[in-house]
Design a protein around this motif. Structure first.
Motif, PDB file in Angstrom:
ATOM      1  N   GLN A   1       0.923  -1.154   0.100  1.00 53.30           N
ATOM      2  CA  GLN A   1       0.065   0.057  -0.006  1.00 53.30           C
ATOM      3  C   GLN A   1       0.918   1.200  -0.101  1.00 53.30           C
ATOM      4  OE1 GLN A   1      -3.480   0.007  -0.071  1.00 53.30           O
ATOM      5  NE2 GLN A   1      -3.027  -2.304  -0.677  1.00 53.30           N
ATOM      6  N   PRO A   2       0.441   2.248  -0.698  1.00 51.08           N
ATOM      7  CA  PRO A   2       1.465   3.372  -1.058  1.00 51.08           C
ATOM      8  C   PRO A   2       1.452   4.471   0.529  1.00 51.08           C
ATOM      9  CG  PRO A   2      -0.245   3.350  -2.684  1.00 51.08           C
ATOM     10  CD  PRO A   2      -0.610   2.392  -1.794  1.00 51.08           C
ATOM     11  N   LEU A   3       2.782   4.635   0.751  1.00 52.52           N
ATOM     12  CA  LEU A   3       3.137   5.288   1.761  1.00 52.52           C
ATOM     13  C   LEU A   3       3.669   6.630   1.674  1.00 52.52           C
ATOM     14  CD1 LEU A   3       3.208   4.714   4.928  1.00 52.52           C
ATOM     15  CD2 LEU A   3       5.527   4.080   4.442  1.00 52.52           C
ATOM     16  N   ALA A   4       3.103   7.771   1.832  1.00 50.77           N
ATOM     17  CA  ALA A   4       3.266   9.073   1.493  1.00 50.77           C
ATOM     18  C   ALA A   4       4.536   9.411   2.525  1.00 50.77           C
ATOM     19  CB  ALA A   4       2.190   9.930   1.431  1.00 50.77           C
ATOM     20  N   PRO A   5       5.362  10.487   2.032  1.00 55.34           N
ATOM     21  CA  PRO A   5       6.332  11.175   3.129  1.00 55.34           C
ATOM     22  C   PRO A   5       5.631  12.379   3.869  1.00 55.34           C
ATOM     23  CG  PRO A   5       6.940  11.862   0.945  1.00 55.34           C
ATOM     24  CD  PRO A   5       5.605  11.010   0.676  1.00 55.34           C
ATOM     25  N   TRP A   6       6.409  12.851   4.650  1.00 48.89           N
ATOM     26  CA  TRP A   6       6.193  13.845   5.667  1.00 48.89           C
ATOM     27  C   TRP A   6       5.071  13.497   6.456  1.00 48.89           C
ATOM     28  CZ3 TRP A   6      10.025  16.832   4.619  1.00 48.89           C
ATOM     29  CH2 TRP A   6      10.616  16.892   3.395  1.00 48.89           C
ATOM     30  N   ARG A   7       5.053  12.328   7.118  1.00 50.45           N
ATOM     31  CA  ARG A   7       4.192  11.831   8.043  1.00 50.45           C
ATOM     32  C   ARG A   7       4.737  10.874   8.854  1.00 50.45           C
ATOM     33  NH1 ARG A   7      -0.695  10.938   4.575  1.00 50.45           N
ATOM     34  NH2 ARG A   7       0.311  12.897   3.639  1.00 50.45           N
ATOM     35  N   SER A   8       4.208  10.551  10.176  1.00 54.69           N
ATOM     36  CA  SER A   8       4.539   9.327  10.972  1.00 54.69           C
ATOM     37  C   SER A   8       3.675   8.312  10.768  1.00 54.69           C
ATOM     38  CB  SER A   8       4.603   9.625  12.508  1.00 54.69           C
ATOM     39  OG  SER A   8       3.673  10.134  12.836  1.00 54.69           O
ATOM     40  N   PHE A   9       3.813   7.050  10.830  1.00 54.02           N
ATOM     41  CA  PHE A   9       2.739   5.985  10.440  1.00 54.02           C
ATOM     42  C   PHE A   9       3.167   4.900  11.521  1.00 54.02           C
ATOM     43  CE2 PHE A   9       6.807   5.710   7.900  1.00 54.02           C
ATOM     44  CZ  PHE A   9       7.121   4.264   7.913  1.00 54.02           C
ATOM     45  N   ARG A  10       2.314   3.756  11.589  1.00 53.37           N
ATOM     46  CA  ARG A  10       2.332   2.810  12.381  1.00 53.37           C
ATOM     47  C   ARG A  10       2.520   1.529  11.579  1.00 53.37           C
ATOM     48  NH1 ARG A  10       1.186   4.951  16.976  1.00 53.37           N
ATOM     49  NH2 ARG A  10      -0.936   6.251  17.391  1.00 53.37           N
ATOM     50  N   VAL A  11       3.562   0.638  11.897  1.00 57.56           N
ATOM     51  CA  VAL A  11       3.592  -0.561  11.392  1.00 57.56           C
ATOM     52  C   VAL A  11       3.361  -1.866  12.284  1.00 57.56           C
ATOM     53  CG1 VAL A  11       5.616   0.266   9.795  1.00 57.56           C
ATOM     54  CG2 VAL A  11       6.212  -0.742  11.898  1.00 57.56           C
ATOM     55  N   ARG A  12       3.220  -3.034  11.637  1.00 56.93           N
ATOM     56  CA  ARG A  12       2.955  -4.093  12.455  1.00 56.93           C
ATOM     57  C   ARG A  12       3.726  -5.055  12.281  1.00 56.93           C
ATOM     58  NH1 ARG A  12      -0.212  -1.480  16.084  1.00 56.93           N
ATOM     59  NH2 ARG A  12      -2.003  -0.355  15.072  1.00 56.93           N
ATOM     60  N   GLN A  13       3.886  -6.063  13.303  1.00 54.77           N
ATOM     61  CA  GLN A  13       4.926  -7.055  13.238  1.00 54.77           C
ATOM     62  C   GLN A  13       4.626  -7.995  11.726  1.00 54.77           C
ATOM     63  OE1 GLN A  13       4.710  -9.862  16.680  1.00 54.77           O
ATOM     64  NE2 GLN A  13       6.823 -10.940  15.851  1.00 54.77           N
ATOM     65  N   GLY A  14       5.520  -8.387  11.149  1.00 53.44           N
ATOM     66  CA  GLY A  14       5.510  -9.006   9.933  1.00 53.44           C
ATOM     67  C   GLY A  14       5.306  -8.216   8.576  1.00 53.44           C
ATOM     68  N   GLN A  15       5.000  -6.788   8.879  1.00 53.64           N
ATOM     69  CA  GLN A  15       4.965  -6.096   7.621  1.00 53.64           C
ATOM     70  C   GLN A  15       6.221  -5.821   6.988  1.00 53.64           C
ATOM     71  OE1 GLN A  15       2.328  -2.767   9.053  1.00 53.64           O
ATOM     72  NE2 GLN A  15       0.731  -3.532   7.683  1.00 53.64           N
ATOM     73  N   GLN A  16       6.047  -5.614   5.747  1.00 59.98           N
ATOM     74  CA  GLN A  16       7.304  -5.259   4.881  1.00 59.98           C
ATOM     75  C   GLN A  16       7.163  -3.901   4.231  1.00 59.98           C
ATOM     76  OE1 GLN A  16       8.549  -8.608   5.487  1.00 59.98           O
ATOM     77  NE2 GLN A  16       9.568  -8.127   3.551  1.00 59.98           N
ATOM     78  N   LEU A  17       8.128  -3.207   4.306  1.00 56.01           N
ATOM     79  CA  LEU A  17       8.312  -1.758   4.343  1.00 56.01           C
ATOM     80  C   LEU A  17       9.195  -1.687   2.946  1.00 56.01           C
ATOM     81  CD1 LEU A  17       7.757   1.302   4.559  1.00 56.01           C
ATOM     82  CD2 LEU A  17       9.504   1.290   6.399  1.00 56.01           C
ATOM     83  N   LYS A  18       9.001  -1.212   1.777  1.00 54.86           N
ATOM     84  CA  LYS A  18       9.776  -1.133   0.678  1.00 54.86           C
ATOM     85  C   LYS A  18       9.825   0.300   0.181  1.00 54.86           C
ATOM     86  CE  LYS A  18       8.349  -5.812  -0.923  1.00 54.86           C
ATOM     87  NZ  LYS A  18       8.053  -6.695  -1.965  1.00 54.86           N
ATOM     88  N   PHE A  19      10.927   0.507  -0.631  1.00 50.89           N
ATOM     89  CA  PHE A  19      11.203   1.849  -1.316  1.00 50.89           C
ATOM     90  C   PHE A  19      11.769   1.356  -2.693  1.00 50.89           C
ATOM     91  CE2 PHE A  19      11.651   2.696   3.165  1.00 50.89           C
ATOM     92  CZ  PHE A  19      11.211   4.239   3.256  1.00 50.89           C
ATOM     93  N   ALA A  20      11.096   1.927  -3.669  1.00 46.22           N
ATOM     94  CA  ALA A  20      11.291   1.474  -5.047  1.00 46.22           C
ATOM     95  C   ALA A  20      12.181   2.344  -5.625  1.00 46.22           C
ATOM     96  CB  ALA A  20       9.968   1.393  -5.706  1.00 46.22           C
ATOM     97  N   GLN A  21      11.683   3.556  -6.210  1.00 42.63           N
ATOM     98  CA  GLN A  21      12.669   4.320  -7.186  1.00 42.63           C
ATOM     99  C   GLN A  21      12.158   5.963  -7.034  1.00 42.63           C
ATOM    100  OE1 GLN A  21      12.469   2.698 -10.934  1.00 42.63           O
ATOM    101  NE2 GLN A  21      10.499   3.211 -11.439  1.00 42.63           N
ATOM    102  N   PRO A  22      12.927   6.860  -7.572  1.00 38.79           N
ATOM    103  CA  PRO A  22      12.336   8.159  -7.125  1.00 38.79           C
ATOM    104  C   PRO A  22      11.074   8.682  -8.020  1.00 38.79           C
ATOM    105  CG  PRO A  22      14.999   8.142  -7.442  1.00 38.79           C
ATOM    106  CD  PRO A  22      14.183   6.814  -7.786  1.00 38.79           C
ATOM    107  N   ARG A  23      10.116   9.114  -7.433  1.00 41.25           N
ATOM    108  CA  ARG A  23       9.262   9.920  -8.249  1.00 41.25           C
ATOM    109  C   ARG A  23       9.165  11.438  -8.053  1.00 41.25           C
ATOM    110  NH1 ARG A  23       3.908   6.264  -6.134  1.00 41.25           N
ATOM    111  NH2 ARG A  23       4.476   4.607  -7.023  1.00 41.25           N
ATOM    112  N   GLN A  24       9.880  11.926  -6.779  1.00 41.57           N
ATOM    113  CA  GLN A  24      10.099  13.343  -6.804  1.00 41.57           C
ATOM    114  C   GLN A  24      11.118  13.261  -5.702  1.00 41.57           C
ATOM    115  OE1 GLN A  24       7.542  16.132  -4.939  1.00 41.57           O
ATOM    116  NE2 GLN A  24       7.458  17.157  -6.705  1.00 41.57           N
TER     117      GLN A  24
END
Length: 306
Positions: A85-108
């Protein structure tokens, strides 16, 4: 609390506000290239503004969340996702055990900054955990190594309520930025035509760009000075080597240099440059030192007021 690194690149490092008071030893400053985004990432979690974060240039990072936690993201939009699910910058966010956080490539922009409550844990080397690969200082093991698959990113702080950076204060990473330059050093040794060209030309960012410096391509600048004694160089210094193409020196720069300098970018301009990609164009505009100091104080005030 920790994140496991599943995939990384040689460019992803642990950085903080930088290493100061050691340049007389020949040790460079280091620290986050975009210090504005560093501060916002930490502000989102109530951290000290210079606390250790992940500096993520260009993406290519994948993390496994090992516990429930609150993290924060600022800087470039690198197409980050949390379990797809898309994750926008400039904010804090919650993650849950077992989730995957990925960074692809530059958009801006070019560099994203990921923060954890209290800052990521790493040994202090000469007063900082900022990574400098060339000098083998800082980072998770204290030897300057970049973040690698299998690393464990740990922290022990507790986050406050979720936050967002006010829209009016979010930096804009638009095309062809104008970067402020405080004239100084040997600028009077350059020809009048060269000084005109500096501020009336579009400069292209060369592929030869890294944390040490960014080379600009454009008109050939002519300097009358042929020799000079090496001298200390500040962050953002604009050196002009014999080929006439300026180099803007950044956080991992050498501590002294012997090329003539036009002056130095303001700290805010350096942060903006850190979000430019090779091949992009930029312009330079002159700024008085007093005006640059006033603008810097005003910028720092936006965190102090919150």
């Amino acid at each position: 609390m920790s994140l496991e690194v599943i995939r990384s690149t040689p460019f992803i490092q642990l950085q903080d506000g930088g290493r100061f008071g050691v340049r007389h030893l020949g040790v460079t400053q280091s620290g986050a290239l975009d210090w504005v985004s560093l501060y916002w990432a930490n502000w989102l979690l109530g951290n000290p503004l210079a606390a250790a974060v992940l500096e993520i240039p260009l993406g290519g990072l994948e993390l496994h969340c090992q516990q429930d936690a609150t993290l924060a993201l600022a800087g470039a939009d690198l197409g980050a996702t949390l379990d797809g699910q898309p994750l926008a910058p400039w904010r804090s966010f919650r993650v849950r055990q077992g989730q995957q956080l990925k960074f692809a490539q530059p958009r801006q922009g070019a560099r994203a900054y990921l923060a954890a409550p209290g800052g990521f844990e790493a040994p202090q080397v000469l007063g900082s955990c900022a990574s400098v690969a060339r000098e083998e200082l800082g980072g998770l093991q204290g030897n300057g190594a970049p973040i690698a698959a299998g690393d464990q990113l740990r922290w022990s702080g507790q986050a406050e309520a979720l936050r967002e950076v006010p829209t009016s204060l979010v930096p804009v990473f638009g095309a062809s930025p104008r970067l402020e330059l405080v004239m100084g050093a040997q600028h009077s040794d350059f020809s009048g035509q060269s000084l005109f060209d500096v501020f009336n030309s579009a400069w292209k960012i060369d592929l030869r760009a890294d944390r040490m410096g960014v080379r600009l391509l454009g008109p050939v600048l002519q300097c009358q000075r042929t020799t000079m004694v090496s001298e200390g160089i500040p962050l953002g210094a604009v050196q002009v080597p014999p080929d006439g193409q300026p180099i803007i020196l950044l956080n991992d720069r050498q501590t002294i240099g012997g090329y003539p300098r036009l002056g130095a970018l303001t700290p805010l301009a350096v942060a903006r440059l850190a979000q430019c990609l090779p091949g992009e164009t930029l312009q330079l505009r002159p700024m008085l030192q007093a005006s640059a100091q006033d603008a810097h104080r005003a910028l720092l005030g936006q965190w102090q007021a919150r």
